[in-house]
Design an enzyme around this catalytic site. Structure first.
Site, short mmCIF file in Angstrom:
data_model
loop_
_atom_site.label_atom_id
_atom_site.label_comp_id
_atom_site.label_asym_id
_atom_site.label_seq_id
_atom_site.Cartn_x
_atom_site.Cartn_y
_atom_site.Cartn_z
CG HIS A 126 -1.91 1.01 1.35
ND1 HIS A 126 -1.65 2.32 1.63
CD2 HIS A 126 -3.25 0.92 1.17
CE1 HIS A 126 -2.78 3.01 1.64
NE2 HIS A 126 -3.77 2.18 1.36
CE LYS A 186 -7.00 0.19 6.13
NZ LYS A 186 -7.82 0.54 4.98
#
Ligand SMILES: Cc1ncc(COP(=O)(O)O)c(C=O)c1O
Length: 403
Positions: free
Chosen positions: A118, A221
């Protein structure tokens, strides 16, 4: 097990007249009632600043905040509760670390990152190299987007100081072989930084067993609030990490001629921290810890089998990453020939299906795979068989419209 859905009030809502089918959990997932209640208790019962006041509310808030730290430490099996630093999220944690480690990097040193990171675990290291004259080296991926560790021995040279990898890819759901990477890091004394953003939501983690140096993840998350995250580091490394931000809450003494800082992890949490959010995150990991993970894994494996099988009925669809023979998390990315991911997501939304289309903040991976973007479906513990059926029906309609 599917009583679990009742714990998520948001699952009761409709989108475009359809029941919500939420498959964008890798971006942000929902909070169960127990987390929402915990945050509400703070807001309505003892909202005050931490580590400063001596009045009742301040001490209740401080106790709850520190107890959240202890819950996080337990969930990731930190050796010491003080190894847990609250941050704003994975991005905040990794940036804090990259700036903190700057003093230990010299021109000609090497930092190794994987091609599937990421951007949050890529750009901070790329910029650290630019600031210090170090060289950024890359662990490659195959044209299917699978991490290739075959040359890890050569990639980790004597000048390698930091290795930064994700535990689970946010694009493919693939799980990195951290033990192989950790062994290579140990050989040359490089620090291993692991991005756990997509691992923590899928069951307790053991940072000691992983044999790593730093770990980062985000609250939103893993069923916690937004705006909070964690940086874990081995005590001996955290102690050496310089202050990233300076100000209130982390000083020992300030005079007009200079400042001395606290020695504890509070030194790394300047200013008022995300108190409500950290308390909510504590509740989230406590909740995660007591879930029946064996059952959940079996359920997820069934859903992944169902999804892979049904996606095969869509012509021109290609998945990125490993197949089901590899251990993986329930995140799947695909490309449908002739259909742009944004169009796919837009039409799927008409049927109440929330997907993610784009580069998923992993452009080096997209480049390696040879696509601009993919469509991603990512599951949570509340994802049901009906969700997968709804997704597949919606994708068939999408293809009908777009082709
Ligand atoms: C693997 C991974 N790392 C880092 C991040 C960044 O997380 P945050 O935006 O919460 O800082 C994400 C978010 O999608 C992610 O999936």
């Amino acid at each position: 097990m599917f009583d679990i859905r009742r714990q998520f009030p948001i699952l009761g809502r409709e989108v475009n007249g359809y029941p919500l089918c939420y498959l964008d959990n890798a971006a942000t997932t929902f909070s169960p009632t127990v987390v929402l209640d915990k945050v509400r208790e703070f807001e309505t019962g003892y909202r005050a600043n931490v580590a400063r006041g001596v009045h009742r509310l301040a001490s209740e808030a401080t106790d709850a905040y520190e107890s959240a730290r202890a819950s996080v430490a337990k969930y990731i099996n930190a050796k010491d509760v003080n190894e847990v630093v609250f941050t704003s999220g994975t991005t905040g944690s990794i940036n804090q670390l990259a700036f903190g480690l700057e003093g230990s990097i010299n021109p000609g040193d090497e930092i190794l990152v994987s091609t599937l990171e990421h951007h949050s675990n890529f750009v901070p290291w790329q910029m650290l190299c630019q600031r210090t004259g170090a060289t950024l080296r890359l662990i490659p991926v195959s044209s299917e987007g699978i991490l290739d560790l075959s040359a890890i021995g050569e990639l980790v040279g004597e000048r390698c100081r930091i290795i930064a990898v994700t535990q689970v890819s946010n694009v493919t759901g693939d799980i990195s072989e951290l033990r192989t990477i950790s062994a290579a890091a140990k050989r040359v004394g490089a620090k291993l930084v692991v991005d756990g953003a997509q691992a923590v939501p899928h069951g307790p983690v053991d940072v000691q067993a992983l044999d790593i140096d730093f770990y980062a993840f985000s609250g939103h998350k893993c069923y916690g609030p937004t705006g909070v995250g964690v940086l874990w580091g081995k005590s001996e490394w955290l102690e050496q990490l310089p202050e990233f931000m300076v100000g209130g809450g982390m000083v020992e003494r300030v005079t007009v001629s200079g400042t001395t800082f606290l020695t504890s992890n509070q030194r790394l949490e300047a200013g008022t921290p995300p108190i409500a959010q950290a308390i909510g995150l504590g509740a989230a990991v406590e909740w995660l810890e007591q879930l029946p993970w064996g059952e959940i894994r079996e359920h997820e494996a069934r859903l992944m089998n169902q999804l892979f099988r049904d996606l095969n009925t869509i012509s021109g669809l290609r998945t990125i990453g490993s197949d089901l023979n590899q251990p993986r998390m329930p995140i799947i990315s695909f490309d449908i020939e002739g259909c742009h991911p944004h169009d796919i997501c837009h039409i799927a939304d008409q049927y109440g299906v929330a997907l993610r289309g784009g580069h998923h903040c992993a452009q080096p991976l997209m480049d390696a795979v040879g696509v601009m973007a993919t469509t991603r479906a990512s599951m949570a513990v509340f994802t049901s068989q009906e969700d997968i059926e709804t997704l597949v029906v919606a994708l068939h309609k999408v293809v009908e419209v777009l082709r």
